[in-house]
Design a protein around this motif. Structure first.
Motif, PDB file in Angstrom:
ATOM      1  N   THR A 438       1.027   3.992   8.880  1.00  0.00           N
ATOM      2  CA  THR A 438      -0.397   4.326   9.008  1.00  0.00           C
ATOM      3  C   THR A 438      -1.253   3.236   8.368  1.00  0.00           C
ATOM      4  O   THR A 438      -0.757   2.393   7.620  1.00  0.00           O
ATOM      5  N   ASN A 439      -2.560   3.266   8.663  1.00  0.00           N
ATOM      6  CA  ASN A 439      -3.471   2.275   8.079  1.00  0.00           C
ATOM      7  C   ASN A 439      -3.492   2.380   6.555  1.00  0.00           C
ATOM      8  O   ASN A 439      -3.587   1.366   5.858  1.00  0.00           O
ATOM      9  N   ARG A 440      -3.396   3.625   6.045  1.00  0.00           N
ATOM     10  CA  ARG A 440      -3.430   3.807   4.601  1.00  0.00           C
ATOM     11  C   ARG A 440      -2.185   3.223   3.949  1.00  0.00           C
ATOM     12  O   ARG A 440      -2.242   2.666   2.857  1.00  0.00           O
ATOM     13  N   ILE A 441      -1.040   3.397   4.609  1.00  0.00           N
ATOM     14  CA  ILE A 441       0.210   2.835   4.075  1.00  0.00           C
ATOM     15  C   ILE A 441       0.134   1.314   4.067  1.00  0.00           C
ATOM     16  O   ILE A 441       0.555   0.651   3.100  1.00  0.00           O
ATOM     17  N   LYS A 442      -0.452   0.736   5.124  1.00  0.00           N
ATOM     18  CA  LYS A 442      -0.627  -0.727   5.156  1.00  0.00           C
ATOM     19  C   LYS A 442      -1.561  -1.184   4.039  1.00  0.00           C
ATOM     20  O   LYS A 442      -1.321  -2.190   3.368  1.00  0.00           O
ATOM     21  N   GLU A 443      -2.660  -0.409   3.850  1.00  0.00           N
ATOM     22  CA  GLU A 443      -3.648  -0.769   2.834  1.00  0.00           C
ATOM     23  C   GLU A 443      -3.031  -0.824   1.443  1.00  0.00           C
ATOM     24  O   GLU A 443      -3.338  -1.712   0.636  1.00  0.00           O
ATOM     25  N   TRP A 444      -2.166   0.147   1.162  1.00  0.00           N
ATOM     26  CA  TRP A 444      -1.560   0.216  -0.175  1.00  0.00           C
ATOM     27  C   TRP A 444      -0.189  -0.471  -0.237  1.00  0.00           C
ATOM     28  O   TRP A 444       0.481  -0.413  -1.277  1.00  0.00           O
ATOM     29  N   HIS A 445       0.227  -1.090   0.863  1.00  0.00           N
ATOM     30  CA  HIS A 445       1.508  -1.814   0.928  1.00  0.00           C
ATOM     31  C   HIS A 445       2.704  -0.906   0.621  1.00  0.00           C
ATOM     32  O   HIS A 445       3.716  -1.354   0.076  1.00  0.00           O
ATOM     33  N   HIS A 446       2.578   0.354   1.007  1.00  0.00           N
ATOM     34  CA  HIS A 446       3.660   1.292   0.732  1.00  0.00           C
ATOM     35  C   HIS A 446       4.807   1.185   1.741  1.00  0.00           C
ATOM     36  O   HIS A 446       5.821   1.864   1.606  1.00  0.00           O
ATOM     37  N   ASP A 447       4.626   0.315   2.735  1.00  0.00           N
ATOM     38  CA  ASP A 447       5.743   0.030   3.644  1.00  0.00           C
ATOM     39  C   ASP A 447       6.731  -0.948   2.999  1.00  0.00           C
ATOM     40  O   ASP A 447       7.806  -1.218   3.554  1.00  0.00           O
ATOM     41  N   LYS A 448       6.344  -1.456   1.818  1.00  0.00           N
ATOM     42  CA  LYS A 448       7.197  -2.420   1.121  1.00  0.00           C
ATOM     43  C   LYS A 448       8.033  -1.777   0.011  1.00  0.00           C
ATOM     44  O   LYS A 448       8.899  -2.433  -0.562  1.00  0.00           O
ATOM     45  N   ILE A 449       7.765  -0.494  -0.284  1.00  0.00           N
ATOM     46  CA  ILE A 449       8.496   0.144  -1.389  1.00  0.00           C
ATOM     47  C   ILE A 449       9.817   0.725  -0.885  1.00  0.00           C
ATOM     48  O   ILE A 449      10.010   0.942   0.314  1.00  0.00           O
TER      49      ILE A 449
END
Length: 604
Positions: A438-449
């Motif tokens: 999602t855009n929010r996950i991209k914003e917070w870089h949570h796709d990297k955790i």
């Protein structure tokens, strides 16, 4: 007790006392004080009504609701008991008339609101008459820990101070240990005998289901299981009450709304409709219901999570007061848990009160998430010794949920909360676990955790169920500074370290309970009995309308059902039916015999 038993049979029409009634009546009639905890429908009113007829003078009954007082007095008039009400609903002329009759000794019982009781005028008035006893109904209202605290109740200790020789009886259907202690202290009942009956209401089936689509679920429940029957639907907010009542009306059901934001006239009109109609649905906040004695409420539904087991028990107890089968049905979801916790954190209450409130909510959540008998857990909460492991009449007993080892999944959920900084709500956490970019996950870089996508094998609903259960178990809590954000607790440490296994339940594969286990006394009636049942209900409705009283004031459903099952053929047999005393036999005997004999001839 021969006098008391004679009154029970001749006036009230019942063959024998139930439970602790006889002991309570004897103690009070002899001048002793007592605190009585007895479930709704357990016969609390008889505990002071019969002593009122045995002792000299008038019994003063303190009750918090005008409509309740009015209907109780109407029911007493129906069986020939001299009773009256004194509250703000009377005109000045009516008030003067009641006061005059009171001084003249024309009443056995007088029902009065606490606000009226505490006035100097009323205190002076009763100082000049003989008082048989004081009955304080809904006594939990005196306690700050009770679910329906009323400040004016705290002043009722004046009764003992002004009239020390007059016996008092305090009654409630719901009170935990803290509330009982408060009642005793605030009412000065330290030397009173305490009578605690079983809190069990075996005729009520308790059911809690996962919330998916509240309106669709509610409509299905009502139409499939309680079509044409009276019920109560509880909602948390006034807005939801109005929306739900309007929606049910659009579906062709008879529904009315009730909440504290309505005018007194509007609330009274809704309450009167509910009390007088046998097939109406009351949609309300918890502002409605205390003391409501409508016996044929066949279901109580909750669309939101109650704040405590006391509140839940009190509200569900308004179903099945007549002893016939009834349902306590609730839908419950993750949002309910977060909202209730959030409200406690944001409240302006002092730390002690917050702690007690949170403890009560945790007990309520435990009841919702239990994998064992709901009834047994509820009885245990009230301090009742439980001798059996299962009741056989709750959803857990009738349709046990599947239990699974969810330790790994819970570790994933807790780890995700930690890796995202403990600053996000359930929706975002599930998106991370399921790998939704999602855009929010991209914003917070949570796709990297590390927790991104590690839970893609489970559905959104499955993850929501997991989060709901682990919040209820105390492994997560809502943050006080940001709506919906979840934080780890001390309990979560041992899970993350692998020191504790976690077993959760799932009900998605459960069969519909209603398809397996019908919960209706009327299901056992054959065609002829059902026809007689309908005839009796039509006669009762017509008679009640002619007299301007609710139908249950004439006869309860339980009495009509016994008439159907026994089908008495003469006055003597008719007098043996529970609920038919001498006055009712004289007043309605001929009408009932005409219906019963005609039915017998038709069958013959």
């Amino acid at each position: 007790m021969s006098q008391a038993l004679n009154l029970l049979r001749e006036v009230f029409g019942y063959p024998a006392f139930r439970g602790q009634q006889a002991e309570i009546i004897s103690h009070l009639a002899q001048g002793g004080d007592c605190l009585v905890l007895m479930p709704t429908g357990g016969g609390k009113s008889l505990c002071y009504q019969i002593p009122a007829l045995m002792r000299d003078g008038v019994a003063i009954v303190i009750s918090p609701l005008i409509a309740l007082m009015r209907n109780q007095v109407a029911a007493l008039h129906e069986i020939g008991v001299r009773a009256a009400v004194l509250n703000s609903s009377l005109t000045r002329q009516e008030t003067v008339s009641v006061e005059r009759n009171l001084i003249a000794g024309d009443y056995d019982l007088l029902y009065v609101a606490p606000e009226r009781l505490l006035t100097a005028r009323f205190m002076n008035l009763i100082s000049n008459i003989r008082i048989a006893l004081f009955a304080i109904d809904e006594a939990h209202c005196v306690s700050q820990w009770g679910h329906d605290f009323r400040p004016e109740y705290m002043q009722l200790s004046i009764l003992h101070e002004r009239f020390p020789e007059v016996p008092r009886i305090a009654l409630t259907a719901t009170a935990d240990k803290d509330t009982r202690k408060d009642i005793v202290e605030r009412l000065g009942l330290s030397t009173a005998m305490v009578f605690i009956s079983s809190f069990d209401r075996p005729n009520i089936r308790y059911r809690i289901v996962d919330k998916t689509d509240r309106y669709s679920q509610l409509l299905t429940f009502i139409l499939k299981e309680h079509s044409g029957e009276a019920g109560i639907v509880y909602c948390l907010s006034r807005k939801k009450v109005e929306e739900t009542a309007a929606w049910l009306t659009k579906q062709g059901l008879l529904a009315v709304a009730y909440h504290a934001g309505m005018s007194m006239q509007e609330r009274n009109e809704s309450q009167e409709k509910f009390l007088r109609d046998d097939s109406i649905i009351m949609v309300a906040t918890i502002a409605f219901g205390m003391g409501i004695d409508k016996p044929n409420v066949r279901f109580v539904a909750h669309l939101d999570l109650p704040k405590s087991i006391e509140g839940y028990y009190q509200e569900t107890g308004r179903a099945g007061r007549d002893g016939l089968a009834a349902d306590a049905w609730m839908i419950y979801g993750l949002g309910d848990v977060i909202l209730q916790q959030r409200r406690i954190e944001e409240s302006e209450a002092n730390p002690v009160h917050k702690q007690v409130t949170l403890r009560k909510l945790e007990a309520m959540l435990s009841l919702c998430e239990t994998s064992t008998c709901r009834r047994m857990q509820m009885l245990s909460y009230f301090g009742e010794t439980v001798t059996i492991a299962a009741c056989g009449n709750c959803d857990i007993c009738l349709n046990p949920p599947e239990i699974w080892n969810a330790t790994v999944e819970v570790q994933k959920a807790l780890s995700c909360v930690y890796r995202t900084g403990q600053n996000f709500g359930v929706r975002h956490l599930i998106d991370v676990l399921r790998g939704n970019l999602t855009n929010r996950i991209k914003e917070w870089h949570h796709d990297k955790i590390s927790t991104f996508g590690i839970g893609k094998d489970l559905s959104v609903s499955a993850w929501r169920s997991i989060f709901r259960q682990i919040i209820a178990l105390g492994f997560l809590k809502t943050a006080s500074n940001e709506y919906g954000a979840l934080r780890l607790t001390e309990k979560s440490r041992e899970i993350l370290k692998g020191q504790r296994a976690v077993f959760l339940h799932q009900r998605e594969k459960s069969k519909r309970l209603s398809e397996e286990q019908p919960n209706d006394d009327l299901n056992n009636l054959n065609m002829s009995e059902r026809a007689l049942w309908n005839q009796l209900r039509i006669w009762r409705a017509t008679t009640a309308k002619e007299q301007g009283v609710p139908a249950y004031v004439i006869f309860h459903d339980a009495t009509l059902l016994e008439l159907v099952r026994l089908c008495p053929q003469n006055a003597n047999e008719l007098s043996q039916v529970a609920g038919i005393g001498a006055r009712r036999l004289e007043k309605y005997g001929s009408h009932l015999m005409a219906i019963l004999l005609a039915n017998s001839q038709a069958d013959g």
